[in-house]
Design a protein around this motif. Structure first.
Motif, short mmCIF file in Angstrom:
data_model
loop_
_atom_site.label_atom_id
_atom_site.label_comp_id
_atom_site.label_asym_id
_atom_site.label_seq_id
_atom_site.Cartn_x
_atom_site.Cartn_y
_atom_site.Cartn_z
N VAL A 9 3.33 3.81 0.99
CA VAL A 9 3.32 2.39 1.32
C VAL A 9 4.70 1.89 1.76
O VAL A 9 4.87 0.70 2.03
CB VAL A 9 2.76 1.51 0.16
N ASN A 10 5.67 2.78 1.88
CA ASN A 10 6.99 2.42 2.39
C ASN A 10 6.93 2.49 3.92
O ASN A 10 7.47 3.40 4.55
CB ASN A 10 8.06 3.34 1.81
N GLY A 33 -1.71 9.47 -5.68
CA GLY A 33 -1.46 8.92 -7.01
C GLY A 33 -0.22 9.41 -7.71
O GLY A 33 -0.13 9.34 -8.94
N THR A 34 0.78 9.88 -6.97
CA THR A 34 1.96 10.49 -7.60
C THR A 34 3.14 9.54 -7.75
O THR A 34 4.18 9.95 -8.27
CB THR A 34 2.41 11.73 -6.81
N VAL A 89 0.11 5.16 -5.97
CA VAL A 89 -0.02 5.45 -4.54
C VAL A 89 0.45 6.88 -4.30
O VAL A 89 1.08 7.50 -5.15
CB VAL A 89 0.81 4.47 -3.68
N GLY A 90 0.15 7.38 -3.12
CA GLY A 90 0.54 8.74 -2.77
C GLY A 90 1.95 8.84 -2.24
O GLY A 90 2.60 7.83 -1.91
N GLN A 91 2.41 10.09 -2.18
CA GLN A 91 3.70 10.39 -1.56
C GLN A 91 3.46 11.40 -0.45
O GLN A 91 2.80 12.42 -0.66
CB GLN A 91 4.68 10.96 -2.59
N HIS A 92 4.01 11.07 0.73
CA HIS A 92 3.90 11.98 1.88
C HIS A 92 4.89 13.12 1.77
O HIS A 92 6.04 12.90 1.35
CB HIS A 92 4.21 11.25 3.18
#
Length: 161
Positions: free
Chosen positions: A121-122, A142-143, A152-155
């Protein structure tokens, strides 16, 4: 804007925006409420990595740290992390630091650059890295516990050099 290698004397000028960004809790899973001395090893890299600062009008307005993503058989891939003083966001500081890291990584012989954890979300960061040639390889769901969006996730992002 000048980008130069950071010295130990620069750390007290980096720390205020490092601390503010960590306290905001939206981009890094670093410990919060670290003292000046506790935070320093989290940001100031030792060789073969390096930390740089972005300077505008004599003021440190951003910083990046970079080096091998993993040791040994993973050392041919670089990684980096970035901070921009919130008062200077939107002025090209992050882009200049990103371009510096790409050029430095090429010069060091890295075959690519991997970002392990870009918060999905950044949006400004994701947009910037894509514009500099990074791809989202995958997203780990979800990390990251974001203060506004919850889990939220991380790419994982990659730029082939």
């Amino acid at each position: 804007m000048e980008i130069r290698i950071a010295s130990d004397e620069d750390w007290p000028s980096i720390y205020p925006f490092y601390s503010a960004i960590m306290a905001e809790g939206k981009t890094y899973a670093f410990p919060e409420q670290q003292s000046l001395d506790e935070a320093k090893p989290w940001w100031m890299e030792n060789p073969p990595g390096q930390t740089v600062v972005a300077v505008m009008d004599g003021k440190i307005v951003g910083s990046a740290k970079m080096g091998p993503n993993k040791p040994g058989r993973g050392a041919h891939i670089g990684t980096a992390s970035f901070l921009v003083d919130p008062a200077y966001q939107g002025r090209g500081v992050g882009r200049a630091l990103g371009e510096y890291v790409i050029n430095w990584s090429r010069g060091q012989g890295f075959r690519g650059i991997q970002f392990n954890a870009v918060v999905e979300v950044n949006a400004p960061a994701v947009h910037l890295w894509k514009s500099l040639g990074f791809e989202v390889i995958g997203t780990v769901p979800g990390t990251f516990d974001h203060p506004e969006h919850g889990l939220v996730g991380q790419h994982v992002m990659f730029h082939r050099l």
